[in-house]
Motif scaffolding. Structure first.
Motif, mmCIF file in Angstrom:
data_model
loop_
_atom_site.group_PDB
_atom_site.id
_atom_site.type_symbol
_atom_site.label_atom_id
_atom_site.label_comp_id
_atom_site.label_asym_id
_atom_site.label_seq_id
_atom_site.Cartn_x
_atom_site.Cartn_y
_atom_site.Cartn_z
ATOM 1 N N UNK A 1 4.899 -4.129 7.886
ATOM 2 C CA UNK A 1 5.522 -3.304 6.846
ATOM 3 C C UNK A 1 5.563 -4.072 5.531
ATOM 4 N N UNK A 2 5.302 -3.365 4.437
ATOM 5 C CA UNK A 2 5.423 -3.955 3.111
ATOM 6 C C UNK A 2 6.696 -3.433 2.460
ATOM 7 N N UNK A 3 7.318 -4.240 1.646
ATOM 8 C CA UNK A 3 8.590 -3.839 1.047
ATOM 9 C C UNK A 3 8.473 -3.608 -0.458
ATOM 10 N N UNK A 4 7.243 -3.560 -0.956
ATOM 11 C CA UNK A 4 7.070 -3.210 -2.368
ATOM 12 C C UNK A 4 5.738 -2.497 -2.544
ATOM 13 N N UNK A 5 5.653 -1.683 -3.578
ATOM 14 C CA UNK A 5 4.441 -0.921 -3.839
ATOM 15 C C UNK A 5 3.950 -1.130 -5.255
ATOM 16 N N UNK A 6 2.830 -0.497 -5.577
ATOM 17 C CA UNK A 6 2.236 -0.612 -6.905
ATOM 18 C C UNK A 6 2.596 0.615 -7.746
ATOM 19 N N UNK A 7 2.271 0.536 -9.029
ATOM 20 C CA UNK A 7 2.592 1.637 -9.933
ATOM 21 C C UNK A 7 1.932 2.935 -9.471
ATOM 22 N N UNK A 8 0.688 2.823 -8.984
ATOM 23 C CA UNK A 8 -0.011 4.029 -8.515
ATOM 24 C C UNK A 8 0.665 4.625 -7.292
ATOM 25 N N UNK A 9 1.269 3.771 -6.470
ATOM 26 C CA UNK A 9 1.992 4.265 -5.295
ATOM 27 C C UNK A 9 3.281 4.957 -5.711
ATOM 28 N N UNK A 10 3.935 4.409 -6.749
ATOM 29 C CA UNK A 10 5.180 5.011 -7.230
ATOM 30 C C UNK A 10 4.905 6.363 -7.874
ATOM 31 N N UNK A 11 3.738 6.485 -8.523
ATOM 32 C CA UNK A 11 3.411 7.726 -9.227
ATOM 33 C C UNK A 11 2.968 8.834 -8.280
#
Length: 276
Positions: A118-128
């Motif tokens: 599991x990853x606990x952070x995402x990228x801007x494209x993932x947030x969008x």
């Protein structure tokens, strides 16, 4: 402007030599694997590992917002590549200890790698990303199930009627399994009811990134699984053909032996008749 560096190879020569030995190569090359089907399995494993590195590289690239970010990710990749090469070089000091049939490298769904965590952070494209990740059966899994249930061309339409019910049941099983995976991922990222929309906004980017990686890894595993199935089918058909040739040869030999015995009996009966 600084000159752009290159990514390391998706898979190194030392790793390929290591895999070849584990599939029975006498010299660490694909040509050195005597069994043609194990050779094909080794090739499929090499491509599977290449695909994994490709997924990792694509993910790392998505998080780069500048030239410096990209160069940093490439340096991380080079360090990881060098460590893997070093580890495989150590193992290759005693290649005879590696010899086998490669079965331990032919279990795509028992093969855990760092991107599975599991990853606990995402990228801007993932947030969008505003939609819901599509957890649907990929083409490789569909083809695998069709071939598994005796479709001659790997499509659902040509699954024989005798196996249709079993095929449909397996399709539904794997569809619901994917839905369960999506629900479990959503719950991990804070959704109380297992829905994707129930994931808190603060964790949505991380959830979207992990879902993207999970689906890419799942597709890669299914493609490897399908390749292994087709190799096994070809191997079984080759064995059956060889057995048929052997049976035919035995029948011919038995026929010749009967002819010789019949001829001998005829000669014997002729001699006895002359003596009477």
């Amino acid at each position: 402007m600084s000159e752009e560096s290159k990514w390391p190879p998706l898979i190194g020569k030392q790793r390929i030599r290591y895999l070849c030995y584990t599939f029975g190569s006498v010299d660490g090359t694909l040509r050195g694997i005597a069994n043609p089907f194990n050779r094909r399995r080794c090739e499929a494993r090499i491509e599977f590992e290449r695909d994994y590195c490709r997924i990792w590289q694509n993910d790392a690239t998505r998080g780069c917002n500048s030239f410096e970010d990209l160069e940093e990710q490439k340096q991380i990749a080079h360090l990881s590549f060098a460590n893997l090469q070093l580890g495989n070089a150590e193992l290759l000091k005693r290649p005879i200890l590696l010899l086998g049939d490669g079965h331990e490298f032919c279990e795509p769904f028992n093969d855990s790698m760092p991107l599975d965590a599991y990853t606990e952070w995402g990228y801007a494209s993932d947030a969008a990303f505003k939609g819901i990740p599509k957890f649907a059966l990929n083409d490789a899994r569909k083809e695998y199930l069709a071939v598994r249930w005796h479709s001659p061309d790997g499509t659902a339409a040509t699954v024989p009627d005798d196996y249709r019910a079993a095929f449909d049941e397996q399709m539904e099983y794997h569809t619901q399994s994917l839905e369960e995976n999506r629900e479990n991922i959503a719950k991990h990222y804070g959704s109380s009811d297992g829905s994707w929309r129930g994931i808190p906004q603060a964790r949505r980017a991380a959830a979207n990134r992990y879902a993207r990686l999970w689906l890419a890894r799942f597709k890669s595993r299914c493609e490897f699984e399908l390749a292994l199935l087709r190799i096994t089918i070809d191997e079984m058909e080759a064995e059956e053909a060889a057995e048929a040739v052997e049976r035919k040869a035995e029948e011919i030999i038995e026929g010749i032996e009967r002819q010789v015995e019949d001829a001998a009996q005829d000669i014997l009966q002729g001699i006895l008749a002359e003596q009477e």
